[in-house]
Design a protein around this motif. Structure first.
Motif: not given
Length: 356
Positions: A247-250, A266-268, A273-275, A283-284
């Motif tokens: 899904x790759x949703x923030x 809220x800051x990514x 992203x790689x955790x 990642x899942x």
């Protein structure tokens, strides 16, 4: 002897007339009292305990200055046979009010109510303080303990290990006797009720169960504040799920980092992203284990009834709306325009992180 009897008869008649006059005068005083308004400069709240009788009620209302004469109020209640109809509870009186109007409020059970509003898209940790800080004066620690109690969650019908996502956003009305358990139970019941309404309009082919529906709806809720976009956002996620794409949703990454670090940020970062984390949908694959916030009605409906589309991507236009694309090439061009070039230009607009 006849004169004596006559005198006694006259006295009896005079006494009866006096008594009748006194009775009529009393009835007139009671009637006038019941129709005479008292002006309350500020609202007055009176708690009427269960089992309170007419005389105790009359005294209580007079002590609180809702009425001016306890004896006349008691006599009015007795005359109208209102005692058996009085209802216990907390009542608020204000403005110009006659004893009759005050009693009508008590007879009809118009108890004082307390309201609080929960906006859409909040997390449980944000909702519980709203409930605790309301005029109900509930205990935040008790609310948090219930929200984390497996026994309470089962009893309330929550199909998950946490209450996240099931405290339905709405305006709630309760009386003073509401407890922490009764309030949370009602909020969960509202969520399940809205699910049933959305489920009745479920689109053919949508196979999400109850927990999955709330999970997807919560993501849709967090992804857009534009109501008209929700069914299309939902379509994108349904399409990605069908194709086995992540899904790759923030918002899920932000939620995962909150669970890991105990702080909502809220800051990514690229490291975020790689955790690896069950809620990190970068990642899942598939849906995360549960909701990330409480979805409203429109988001629940969108989760179960997405529009028809071929889109697989969307990106923020930095104004609360999004651009949608069916291909990565199209999406890449939009990202370049709205997430790279857009922020190279000097401007005062706030930024939204890129979406799938």
């Amino acid at each position: 002897m006849k004169k004596v009897l006559l005198a006694l008869l006259v006295l009896a008649l005079l006494a009866g007339a006096a008594a009748g006059g006194w009775y009529q005068l009393r009835e007139q005083r009671i009637t006038e009292f019941a129709a005479t308004a008292v002006t309350l400069a500020t609202p007055v709240t009176v708690e009427i305990p269960s089992g309170t009788g007419p005389r105790a009620l009359a005294r209580l209302l007079t002590e609180q200055h809702v009425t001016t004469d306890a004896e006349l109020l008691y006599l009015y209640i007795r005359r109208e046979n209102l005692g058996p109809k009085l209802k216990a509870g907390e009542y608020e009186f204000s403005g110009d009010l006659t004893p009759t109007q005050a009693l009508e409020k008590i007879l009809s059970g118009q108890v004082k109510v307390y309201r609080f509003t929960v906006p859409e898209g909040l997390r449980a940790e944000e909702i519980l303080p709203i409930v605790a800080d309301s005029e109900l004066k509930l205990d935040l620690k008790k609310l948090e303990a219930l929200a984390a109690s497996p026994a309470f969650l089962r009893k309330a019908g929550v199909p998950a290990q946490t209450i996240e996502g099931f405290l339905f956003p709405d305006t709630y009305t309760f009386t003073r006797n509401a407890t922490e358990e009764s309030v949370l139970t009602k909020m969960v019941a509202r969520a399940l009720e809205e699910y049933k309404h959305a489920d009745a309009d479920r689109k053919n082919g949508v196979k999400l169960d109850l927990l999955q529906t709330f999970t997807l709806a919560s993501i849709v809720e967090k992804e857009t504040g534009a109501p008209q976009e929700r069914p299309r956002i939902s379509c994108v996620f349904h399409n990605r799920l069908k194709k086995g794409m992540r899904l790759e949703t923030d918002p899920t990454v932000i939620y995962a980092m909150r669970l890991l670090r105990g702080v909502y940020n809220k800051n990514i970062t690229r490291k975020d992203l790689e955790t690896l984390h069950p809620y990190n949908t970068y990642k899942v694959a598939g849906l995360p284990p549960g909701p990330i916030a409480s979805p409203g009605t429109a988001a629940l409906q969108a989760a179960l009834h997405p529009i028809e589309c071929e889109d697989l991507f969307f990106v923020s236009r930095n104004d609360g709306t999004h651009l949608f694309c069916p291909t990565y090439e199209c999406h890449e061009a939009n990202v370049r325009k709205w997430q790279v070039e857009f922020f190279r230009k000097p401007q005062k607009q706030g930024a939204n992180s890129a979406h799938p």
